[in-house]
Structures are given as C-alpha cells and as structure tokens.
Design an enzyme around this catalytic site. Structure first.
Site, PDB file in Angstrom:
ATOM      1  N   HIS A   1       0.836  -1.202   0.000  1.00 41.02           N
ATOM      2  CA  HIS A   1       0.000   0.000   0.000  1.00 41.02           C
ATOM      3  C   HIS A   1       0.864   1.242   0.000  1.00 41.02           C
ATOM      4  O   HIS A   1       1.933   1.260   0.582  1.00 41.02           O
ATOM      5  CB  HIS A   1      -0.929   0.025   1.221  1.00 41.02           C
ATOM      6  CG  HIS A   1      -0.207  -0.138   2.532  1.00 41.02           C
ATOM      7  ND1 HIS A   1       0.193  -1.367   2.998  1.00 41.02           N
ATOM      8  CD2 HIS A   1       0.206   0.761   3.441  1.00 41.02           C
ATOM      9  CE1 HIS A   1       0.813  -1.228   4.160  1.00 41.02           C
ATOM     10  NE2 HIS A   1       0.839   0.063   4.449  1.00 41.02           N
TER      11      HIS A   1
ATOM     12  N   HIS B   1       0.885   5.298   1.092  1.00 44.45           N
ATOM     13  CA  HIS B   1       0.256   6.335   1.903  1.00 44.45           C
ATOM     14  C   HIS B   1       0.357   7.655   1.142  1.00 44.45           C
ATOM     15  O   HIS B   1       1.413   7.956   0.581  1.00 44.45           O
ATOM     16  CB  HIS B   1       1.019   6.546   3.215  1.00 44.45           C
ATOM     17  CG  HIS B   1       1.045   5.373   4.132  1.00 44.45           C
ATOM     18  ND1 HIS B   1       0.275   5.304   5.271  1.00 44.45           N
ATOM     19  CD2 HIS B   1       1.781   4.236   4.118  1.00 44.45           C
ATOM     20  CE1 HIS B   1       0.544   4.166   5.917  1.00 44.45           C
ATOM     21  NE2 HIS B   1       1.454   3.504   5.230  1.00 44.45           N
TER      22      HIS B   1
HETATM   23  P1  5GP Z   1       2.021   0.482   7.305  1.00 44.38           P
HETATM   24  O1  5GP Z   1       2.712   0.801   8.592  1.00 44.38           O
HETATM   25  O2  5GP Z   1       1.822  -1.005   7.104  1.00 44.38           O
HETATM   26  O3  5GP Z   1       2.681   1.157   6.127  1.00 44.38           O
HETATM   27  O4  5GP Z   1       0.609   1.167   7.425  1.00 44.38           O
HETATM   28  C1  5GP Z   1      -0.594   0.474   7.584  1.00 44.38           C
HETATM   29  C2  5GP Z   1      -1.684   1.529   7.709  1.00 44.38           C
HETATM   30  O5  5GP Z   1      -2.924   0.875   7.585  1.00 44.38           O
HETATM   31  C3  5GP Z   1      -1.671   2.251   9.049  1.00 44.38           C
HETATM   32  O6  5GP Z   1      -1.504   3.645   8.820  1.00 44.38           O
HETATM   33  C4  5GP Z   1      -3.022   1.909   9.661  1.00 44.38           C
HETATM   34  O7  5GP Z   1      -3.605   3.005  10.324  1.00 44.38           O
HETATM   35  C5  5GP Z   1      -3.836   1.491   8.448  1.00 44.38           C
HETATM   36  N1  5GP Z   1      -4.860   0.492   8.743  1.00 44.38           N
HETATM   37  C6  5GP Z   1      -4.673  -0.679   9.410  1.00 44.38           C
HETATM   38  N2  5GP Z   1      -5.826  -1.376   9.465  1.00 44.38           N
HETATM   39  C7  5GP Z   1      -6.748  -0.625   8.802  1.00 44.38           C
HETATM   40  C8  5GP Z   1      -8.141  -0.827   8.529  1.00 44.38           C
HETATM   41  O8  5GP Z   1      -8.769  -1.824   8.899  1.00 44.38           O
HETATM   42  N3  5GP Z   1      -8.782   0.151   7.842  1.00 44.38           N
HETATM   43  C9  5GP Z   1      -8.122   1.274   7.397  1.00 44.38           C
HETATM   44  N4  5GP Z   1      -8.848   2.164   6.729  1.00 44.38           N
HETATM   45  N5  5GP Z   1      -6.822   1.491   7.646  1.00 44.38           N
HETATM   46  C10 5GP Z   1      -6.146   0.546   8.348  1.00 44.38           C
END
Ligand code: 5GP
Ligand code: ZN
Length: 142
Positions: free
Chosen positions: A102, A104
């Site tokens: 993903h 951001h």
């Molecule tokens: P990472 O640290 O893996 O790059 O970021 C994962 C992101 O996914 C985090 O910013 C977290 O807030 C978001 N996230 C995790 N679970 C969910 C979810 O169930 N729904 C949404 N909308 N965001 C999520």
C-alpha cells in the site's frame, strides 16, 4: 486473483470489512487511513494481494502509482494541504505493519507537527563507486 483470507486489506477489497473508499478502478482501491497522520490521509492498494513490491507484476505496480496525480490533486483540494508525502513501507524493518502493499498519501502543511527528517550519512571515499558497480551487476543479472 491473489488473495489472503487473513489480510485486512483483502477484506476491504471484497467489502468484508468497511472502509471509507474515496476512489477505485479495476486495479486499485483508495480509502481513508483509519488512524490518519493528518486529516484526509489516504491509502491506495492493489486489489490483488502482494506483500511486497518485490512480488508485484510491473503492470500492477504501475497501476498503483498511476493514480497518484488524481488522488494527489483531490487530496490538495479536499484537505487544503500545501503538499503531500507519498510513502510505501516495504518490510517490517521499514515500518510495514499491514502485509498487503500500500501507498500512503499524507497531506502536509509547512507548519504541521509531523516532522520528516532522517539522519542522512556521507559516503567514505570510493564507497559510492563500489555500490554503483554492485548495482549495475545486480541489474545485469535480473
Ligand atoms: P504500514 O505501517 O503497514 O505502512 O501502514 C498500515 C496503515 O494501515 C496504518 O496507517 C493503519 O492506520 C492502516 N490500517 C490498518 N488497518 C486498517 C483498517 O482496517 N482500515 C483502514 N482504513 N486502515 C487501516
Ligand atoms: Zn491482502
């Protein structure tokens, strides 16, 4: 289509759990991050499950980034941001928590309190040339 039944983002793709979806096409879905770094913080994911950029076919990778201008323009308009960060954390050591690739998109203002400063280093003499050669060899072998 690659899918992981335990993956929270795969569950969002099939609407098994809700998400505030703002944009979607045949390849990607974009929705609000549930714990935003700033209001309007977006995530964009491929519909197919890949845990790392290393695993994504180039066309899917292209699809993920090709929506950045569209999403970025809307983000600037909706949030009134002055800029935005596009981030992709790949691997636990890089801060990846959800194992479904993903990006951001984080709205930014000059006076926000998020900060973004990493401790940049200097190369010792010749080390940059060694690394350049190592990269060229690695690309030649791919
Ligand atoms: P990472 O640290 O893996 O790059 O970021 C994962 C992101 O996914 C985090 O910013 C977290 O807030 C978001 N996230 C995790 N679970 C969910 C979810 O169930 N729904 C949404 N909308 N965001 C999520
Ligand atoms: Zn997934």
């Amino acid at each position: 289509m690659p899918r992981d039944p335990d993956c929270v983002f795969c569950k969002i793709v099939v609407a098994e759990i809700p998400a505030a979806v703002v944009y979607e096409n045949e390849s990607i879905i974009s929705f609000l991050d549930v714990n935003p770094l700033a209001e309007g913080h977006l995530l964009v994911i491929p519909r197919e499950h890949y845990s790392s950029v290393l695993d994504i076919p180039p066309t899917q990778c292209g699809a993920l980034f090709s929506v950045a201008p569209t999403l970025g323009r809307a983000l600037m308009e909706v949030t009134g941001a002055e800029g935005f960060n596009v981030l992709l954390n790949d691997g636990r050591a890089a801060g990846q928590v959800v194992s479904h690739v993903h990006c951001h998109l984080v709205p930014r203002r000059a006076d926000d309190d998020l900060g973004y400063r990493w401790n940049a280093k200097k190369y010792s003499p010749g080390r940059d040339a060694e690394l350049t050669a190592a990269y060229q060899k690695a690309f030649a072998q791919q």
